[in-house]
Design an enzyme around this catalytic site. Sequence first.
Site, short mmCIF file in Angstrom:
data_model
loop_
_atom_site.label_atom_id
_atom_site.label_comp_id
_atom_site.label_asym_id
_atom_site.label_seq_id
_atom_site.Cartn_x
_atom_site.Cartn_y
_atom_site.Cartn_z
N LYS A 13 -10.86 8.31 -50.13
CA LYS A 13 -9.97 7.17 -49.89
C LYS A 13 -10.74 5.86 -50.00
O LYS A 13 -10.28 4.92 -50.63
CB LYS A 13 -9.32 7.25 -48.49
CG LYS A 13 -8.43 8.46 -48.27
CD LYS A 13 -7.67 8.36 -46.96
CE LYS A 13 -8.58 8.33 -45.74
NZ LYS A 13 -9.30 9.60 -45.49
N ARG A 88 -2.32 7.50 -39.61
CA ARG A 88 -2.91 8.82 -39.40
C ARG A 88 -2.01 9.71 -38.56
O ARG A 88 -2.29 10.90 -38.43
CB ARG A 88 -4.24 8.67 -38.67
CG ARG A 88 -5.42 8.44 -39.58
CD ARG A 88 -6.60 8.21 -38.68
NE ARG A 88 -7.82 8.76 -39.19
CZ ARG A 88 -8.64 8.12 -40.03
NH1 ARG A 88 -8.33 6.95 -40.50
NH2 ARG A 88 -9.76 8.67 -40.40
N ARG A 127 -22.96 11.23 -47.60
CA ARG A 127 -22.40 9.92 -47.95
C ARG A 127 -23.27 8.75 -47.48
O ARG A 127 -23.86 8.77 -46.41
CB ARG A 127 -21.02 9.80 -47.30
CG ARG A 127 -20.44 8.40 -47.37
CD ARG A 127 -18.99 8.38 -47.17
NE ARG A 127 -18.60 8.58 -45.78
CZ ARG A 127 -17.34 8.51 -45.38
NH1 ARG A 127 -16.38 8.29 -46.25
NH2 ARG A 127 -17.05 8.70 -44.11
N ARG A 160 -23.08 6.81 -41.83
CA ARG A 160 -22.23 6.65 -40.65
C ARG A 160 -22.60 7.66 -39.56
O ARG A 160 -22.91 8.80 -39.85
CB ARG A 160 -20.77 6.83 -41.04
CG ARG A 160 -20.18 5.57 -41.61
CD ARG A 160 -18.84 5.79 -42.22
NE ARG A 160 -17.94 6.63 -41.44
CZ ARG A 160 -16.68 6.85 -41.77
NH1 ARG A 160 -16.17 6.28 -42.84
NH2 ARG A 160 -15.91 7.62 -41.03
N ARG A 171 -13.20 15.88 -37.21
CA ARG A 171 -12.32 14.94 -37.90
C ARG A 171 -11.32 15.68 -38.79
O ARG A 171 -10.15 15.30 -38.89
CB ARG A 171 -13.14 13.95 -38.73
CG ARG A 171 -13.73 12.83 -37.88
CD ARG A 171 -14.98 12.21 -38.50
NE ARG A 171 -14.75 11.56 -39.77
CZ ARG A 171 -15.71 11.32 -40.66
NH1 ARG A 171 -16.97 11.69 -40.41
NH2 ARG A 171 -15.43 10.72 -41.78
P1 ADP Z 1 -12.50 9.05 -42.34
O1 ADP Z 1 -11.17 8.93 -43.02
O2 ADP Z 1 -13.58 9.43 -43.30
O3 ADP Z 1 -12.50 9.86 -41.08
P2 ADP Z 1 -12.39 6.28 -41.38
O4 ADP Z 1 -13.41 5.26 -41.65
O5 ADP Z 1 -11.03 6.08 -41.95
O6 ADP Z 1 -13.02 7.63 -41.90
O7 ADP Z 1 -12.24 6.50 -39.80
C1 ADP Z 1 -13.34 6.71 -38.97
C2 ADP Z 1 -12.89 6.85 -37.52
O8 ADP Z 1 -12.24 5.64 -37.10
C3 ADP Z 1 -11.85 7.94 -37.28
O9 ADP Z 1 -12.43 9.21 -37.09
C4 ADP Z 1 -11.14 7.40 -36.02
O10 ADP Z 1 -11.89 7.63 -34.85
C5 ADP Z 1 -11.11 5.91 -36.25
N1 ADP Z 1 -9.87 5.48 -36.95
C6 ADP Z 1 -9.78 4.95 -38.20
N2 ADP Z 1 -8.51 4.69 -38.53
C7 ADP Z 1 -7.77 5.08 -37.45
C8 ADP Z 1 -6.38 5.10 -37.18
N3 ADP Z 1 -5.47 4.69 -38.08
N4 ADP Z 1 -5.98 5.58 -35.97
C9 ADP Z 1 -6.86 6.01 -35.06
N5 ADP Z 1 -8.18 6.04 -35.26
C10 ADP Z 1 -8.64 5.58 -36.45
#
Ligand code: ADP
Length: 216
Positions: A13, A88, A127, A160, A171
């Site tokens: 993404k 999400r 990554r 990260r 996750r």
């Molecule tokens: P990935 O999709 O690779 O898990 P992101 O950078 O999108 O990585 O998200 C990293 C973390 O940030 C998630 O595991 C969560 O804890 C938090 N997060 C990101 N977007 C949301 C969201 N829309 N709702 C709740 N938590 C979020």
Amino acid sequence: MQIVLLGPPGAGKGTQAVRLAKAMQLPHISTGDILRQNVKADTQLGQQAKGIMDKGLLVPDALVASMLDERFNNADIKKGFILDGYPRTLAQAGMLDQILMKKNIAVDLVVYLDTADEVIIKRLTGRLVCSKCGANFHITNMPPKEKGICDNCGGSLYQRTDDVETTVRKRLDVYKNEVSSLIEFYTKQNKLHKLAADLDPQIVLGQIIDLSRALK
Ligand code: ADP
Ligand code: ZN
């Protein structure tokens, strides 16, 4: 045009969103990036989010929604945006519609990037992310031209803290619990398009651009 990228962590993404934003001249909005900026700046939101993120869990809907609402007040979203990492949960999808409705806009296209679990684990544990522009690289699959330096902007690359295998698996679990309701939500609205995201990133990018052109 308002585009949402859906898919498991590691589906690409972030990679696609950065390229798409460049190709379509639209801002890339990543809730994960905004949260990480808050963690880095040690804001109140960052302090609340850090422990949750490191466990691979979701930050509470209300916190993320108000953060997003604020982001959408920026005038740069006039022509649309690429949203990455949101929604999400079904509740978040509802909140997104509400926030956009106030601005008389709606989600136009939802691209679901489908990827196998083994591919995800490999991608995420290797990554590298640019600290400046958010571009993604990979130690072996997509190494930067110069070690530790972003090809796009010269920013420094980092790993990260949630890209360790146990957190990646958590996750994935969290994601799988929530995604089917999102798929149903956007399928009912005829907005969902599923793409195989195991292919070369440029091919996937071309497919997303084709989908967006078909809507114009
Ligand atoms: P990935 O999709 O690779 O898990 P992101 O950078 O999108 O990585 O998200 C990293 C973390 O940030 C998630 O595991 C969560 O804890 C938090 N997060 C990101 N977007 C949301 C969201 N829309 N709702 C709740 N938590 C979020
Ligand atoms: Zn960069």
